[in-house]
Design an enzyme around this catalytic site. Sequence first.
Site: not given
Ligand code: NAD
Ligand code: 3PG
Length: 595
Positions: A284, A308, A313, A331
């Site tokens: 994020r 990303d 945004e 993103h």
């Molecule tokens: N760019 C995209 O399109 C996209 C896609 C999927 C996920 N994401 C983002 O990626 C991130 C991770 O997603 P995920 O599915 O792996 O989630 P997840 O919940 O499986 O993993 C997140 C991890 O972060 C850890 N965490 C929480 N607070 C923390 C801190 N202060 N320091 C270090 N680690 C900490 C948690 O313990 C957990 O293991 C989220 O922010 C999600 O929104 C972005």
């Molecule tokens: O948190 C997520 O799942 C990702 O950031 C993906 O977001 P989006 O659905 O807007 O692509």
Amino acid sequence: MAASASSAINLSIKPSHTSLSWQTHLSSTSALAVSPLSGHRQYPRFVIYAVGDKPTVLVAEKLGEAGVNLLKEFADVDCSYNLTPEELCNKISLCDALIVRSGTKVSREVFESSGGRLKVVGRAGVGIDNVDLAAATEHGCLVVNAPTANTVAAAEHGIALLTAMARNVAQADASVKAGKWLRNKYVGVSLVGKTLAVMGFGKVGSEVARRAKGLGMHVIAHDPYAPADRARAIGVELVSFDKAISSADFISLHMPLTPATNKVLNDETFSKMKKGVRIVNVARGGVIDEDALVRAFDAGIVAQAALDVFTVEPPKDSKLVQHENVTATPHLGASTMEAQEGVAIEIAEAVVGALNGELAATAVNAPMVPAEVLSELKPFVALAEKLGRLAVQLVAGGSGVKSVKVTYGSARGPDDLDTRLLRAMITKGLIEPISSSFVNLVNADFTAKQRGLRITEQRSLLNGSPESPLEFIQVQISSVESKFASALSNSGEIRVEGRVKDGIPHLTKVGSFEVDVSLEGSIILCRQVDQPGMIGKVGSILSEGNVNVSFMSVGRVAPRKHAVMAIGVDDQPSKEILKRIGEIPAVEEFVYLKI
Ligand SMILES: NC(=O)c1ccc[n+]([C@@H]2O[C@H](COP(=O)([O-])OP(=O)(O)OC[C@H]3O[C@@H](n4cnc5c(N)ncnc54)[C@H](O)[C@@H]3O)[C@@H](O)[C@H]2O)c1
Ligand SMILES: O=C(O)[C@H](O)COP(=O)(O)O
């Protein structure tokens, strides 16, 4: 008809019981758990949400076709993209569910504008930072997400950005297209043997780590909540935050945006990094202080960044995005055909399930109750709500319903009985008859707290078989007067107790009187001088009023003394019929209660 009488039987926990108690001061969030589960789980049907004939689902951002088709089998689906906040607020009062991705802010105003109709928000993805969870909970709206289907896509995008950044792919591509041939300018750096710090070792972080190891990198990770054995299994060392950022050549961010991670990369933390560090962010935008990152470029601390995600945004006039050392994507982490199809199905199933009254496996703001626990608690859940309804209808005045004690009689150990569901349903029963609030599993604790209602829970540990989760539930309301004085215990609380018999909830005690009446339809409680013919007299008055009696039981202190008659009725008696019951000379007090 006298107003009250003293109770002669003292209800106490049987000598064979030992009493174990705990107290729960309810707070809006303490009882709520973020789902630790992944994947799909089927829960038994369990109606908690009000369901109309055909619900309306608003899909506010592009959702994979398979998901939309699945929704259409069950609901009227309105796909309206790019709504302004005002348009969303205007539409929402006509919708039972809303599905969004990360591009729609589901603010408090949205919940307030829904007029109570919105029952589910589905986030077609992982991050729920665009949904006001506190407001959702306060409005009894379940929030579900799709936490697993885009994990691999996000991890692959992270690796794509890592390698593209290291070899200047985007910048070199742009220069070639501009007619240049700058082979010396775009000399990159190698990944093999370099240290990658994965910040947030969850689903995406661990997949990135796995892939980076395949590229020959030395991977360390920081995550205060990650189990060490999961890291060990992938060959990753979990380290402190400072160690991770100070020893890394590359830092890849994979934590959620929370108050603790907001701007976690800032002037102070950049100053601890190795000179020439490279940063990838597919988590994020808000976890990086973007102005501080520009300063860290200027100071030569950060050599490159691949981003990303952005604080706002799309980013507007961002110095950061224009920086020549930045590779930016809009993103795109979750944007693969496969991930979008998977996410669409995952969220459509969760939303349909929730509208059908199932407890979603991916609920973000409701307690997770495993399927097997749910199915065995189901009859007790009905009992809990009915006891709450009965108890509150017995209140006549006093200082208001502020303090309620619930006792669960069970032969199971304290860790073996999850009472969150029962507590929520007792709260529903206590609050709904005296307010316009709609109470469900999501908002029960919050609503109780808002109304200043303190519920304490206590266990009476029984000696019997632990096969059944519960023997009885007792609800006591303190510091109130009762419209049926016989419902007061010796210590002055309104007290009702019930059991489940053959799957049906029964009222088994009122005050100190033992009764046995199934909690179906409505109930007349009637205290009289114990004498022959009372059942017949009351029964014949009811039959003259065409009121069908479903159940009748009498509990008494001693022969020819006081007795309480509990009569289950299928139909509502008229005022005239109730008056005639009250006029029977031996009747001392009575009350009609709707369950
Ligand atoms: N760019 C995209 O399109 C996209 C896609 C999927 C996920 N994401 C983002 O990626 C991130 C991770 O997603 P995920 O599915 O792996 O989630 P997840 O919940 O499986 O993993 C997140 C991890 O972060 C850890 N965490 C929480 N607070 C923390 C801190 N202060 N320091 C270090 N680690 C900490 C948690 O313990 C957990 O293991 C989220 O922010 C999600 O929104 C972005
Ligand atoms: O948190 C997520 O799942 C990702 O950031 C993906 O977001 P989006 O659905 O807007 O692509």
